[in-house]
Design a protein around this motif. Structure first.
Motif, PDB file in Angstrom:
ATOM      1  N   LYS A  71       0.835  -1.213   0.000  1.00  0.00           N
ATOM      2  CA  LYS A  71       0.000   0.000   0.000  1.00  0.00           C
ATOM      3  C   LYS A  71       0.865   1.257   0.000  1.00  0.00           C
ATOM      4  N   TYR A  72       1.999   1.200   0.688  1.00  0.00           N
ATOM      5  CA  TYR A  72       2.910   2.345   0.694  1.00  0.00           C
ATOM      6  C   TYR A  72       3.382   2.661  -0.721  1.00  0.00           C
ATOM      7  N   PHE A  73       3.787   1.642  -1.464  1.00  0.00           N
ATOM      8  CA  PHE A  73       4.284   1.876  -2.817  1.00  0.00           C
ATOM      9  C   PHE A  73       3.162   2.319  -3.755  1.00  0.00           C
ATOM     10  N   HIS A  74       1.950   1.829  -3.530  1.00  0.00           N
ATOM     11  CA  HIS A  74       0.805   2.313  -4.301  1.00  0.00           C
ATOM     12  C   HIS A  74       0.625   3.812  -4.060  1.00  0.00           C
ATOM     13  N   ALA A  75       0.578   4.195  -2.793  1.00  0.00           N
ATOM     14  CA  ALA A  75       0.380   5.609  -2.452  1.00  0.00           C
ATOM     15  C   ALA A  75       1.530   6.461  -2.965  1.00  0.00           C
ATOM     16  N   ASN A 101      -4.112   4.231  -3.500  1.00  0.00           N
ATOM     17  CA  ASN A 101      -3.887   4.950  -4.760  1.00  0.00           C
ATOM     18  C   ASN A 101      -4.500   6.346  -4.694  1.00  0.00           C
ATOM     19  N   ALA A 102      -5.766   6.420  -4.303  1.00  0.00           N
ATOM     20  CA  ALA A 102      -6.468   7.711  -4.238  1.00  0.00           C
ATOM     21  C   ALA A 102      -5.834   8.627  -3.197  1.00  0.00           C
ATOM     22  N   TRP A 103      -5.443   8.067  -2.056  1.00  0.00           N
ATOM     23  CA  TRP A 103      -4.794   8.865  -1.007  1.00  0.00           C
ATOM     24  C   TRP A 103      -3.565   9.579  -1.571  1.00  0.00           C
ATOM     25  N   GLY A 104      -2.688   8.833  -2.211  1.00  0.00           N
ATOM     26  CA  GLY A 104      -1.487   9.433  -2.774  1.00  0.00           C
ATOM     27  C   GLY A 104      -1.789  10.409  -3.896  1.00  0.00           C
ATOM     28  N   ARG A 105      -2.695  10.036  -4.779  1.00  0.00           N
ATOM     29  CA  ARG A 105      -3.041  10.877  -5.925  1.00  0.00           C
ATOM     30  C   ARG A 105      -3.651  12.201  -5.486  1.00  0.00           C
TER      31      ARG A 105
END
Length: 128
Positions: A57-61, A107-111
């Motif tokens: 999840k870290y790498f996704h974000a 994904n949405a959090w990071g984006r």
């Protein structure tokens, strides 16, 4: 991943913004989209290299965050790539709806500009 980059570029060609003057239409957007696709690839490569349990999840974000920092083109590329990856994982890998939902949340959090460290597992090397 090469397929994702090709899909990003093809999708842009089909969806180019009509609001910009023809001379400027899409130039910056495309540049940011290509850079965003590169950011997503780099996060994926780092995830594979780290091979660290609980870091997915870290790498996704992080990939989405880095891509979105480039601007609308980068955010768009991150969304296209993330959605395609999650669809493939859901259809092919059998990882389940709950894992897909959690990945899409990261994904949405990071984006949307959220700090990827929210998902950073304890002990992940500082290199990442």
């Amino acid at each position: 991943m090469r397929l994702c980059v090709c899909l990003v570029l093809l999708s842009f060609i089909l969806c180019a913004s009509a609001d910009m003057p023809p001379v400027l239409q899409g130039g910056r957007f495309v540049w940011d989209a290509v850079g965003g696709a590169w950011d997503m690839l780099r996060a994926y490569q780092d995830m594979r290299e780290a091979n660290y349990k609980g870091a997915d999840k870290y790498f996704h974000a992080r990939g989405n965050y880095d891509a979105a920092q480039r601007g609308p083109g980068g955010a768009w590329a991150a969304k296209v790539i993330s959605d395609a990856r999650e669809k493939w994982q859901g259809d092919v890998s059998g990882r389940g709806a709950e894992d897909t939902r959690a990945d899409q949340e990261a994904n949405a959090w990071g984006r949307n500009g959220g700090d990827p460290n929210r998902y950073r597992p304890a002990g992940l090397p500082s290199k990442y």
